[in-house]
Design an enzyme around this catalytic site. Structure first.
Site: not given
Length: 181
Positions: A144-145
């Protein structure tokens, strides 16, 4: 529709990216799918990848604080609201190992799988650097990211190669056209 399509593609694609604007549910989608894999509790409409056994999974983001405040909160909950307030049902949460820093950050959690065994979810952060993503066999990775180091991405792909696993990435391309994008 895009969120469900992202999850459905897991049945035929081992590496996926949900690249979209901020605040539209990318992280939530990744966490919901990861919960299904950890527990084996797939909804009746599910057309994505399925695991019939307990899995080993990683959920990672840029810093340990971001992991705690976003991924951990969405998946497990936190010390303030209590474990079992995230997507993983409270009755499926087993042993929770907490890190010494940052305060309240989980290192790993055992999750009851419908097959009767226990899945393992390890929380990682990119600030741990690439060597911390080596030497394991993983079924599901949620990034995530966008990682700054492309080596983190390649390690994650390598870790899923022998398990017929999947890598999910959910982020907004704030850095422009990078090597990963």
């Amino acid at each position: 529709q895009k969120h469900v399509e992202f999850m459905r593609l897991g049945s035929s694609v081992s590496i996926r990216i949900f690249l979209a604007a901020n605040q539209i549910g990318k992280s939530t989608t990744g966490c919901v799918e990861l919960t299904y894999h950890l527990t084996g509790l797939y909804p009746n409409w599910w057309e994505g990848k399925r695991f019939s056994h307990p899995i080993r999974a990683w959920a990672a983001s840029d810093t340990q604080q971001t992991v705690r405040d976003n991924l951990q909160r969405h998946l497990v909950g936190d010390e303030i609201d209590g474990y079992g307030t995230g997507f993983i049902p409270k009755g499926c949460i087993g042993k929770v190992a907490v890190k010494s820093a940052p305060s309240g950050a989980i290192d790993f959690v055992k999750v009851k799988h419908v097959s009767g065994g226990w899945s393992t979810l390890v929380f990682k952060s990119y600030d741990q650097r690439r060597p911390k993503f080596q030497a394991d066999q993983i079924h599901v990775v949620l990034l995530d990211e966008e990682p700054d180091d492309i080596g983190i991405y390649t390690e994650c792909v390598t870790r899923t190669a022998s398990t017929d696993g999947i890598v999910m990435m959910t982020f907004t391309s704030l850095k422009g056209i990078t090597l990963l994008v």
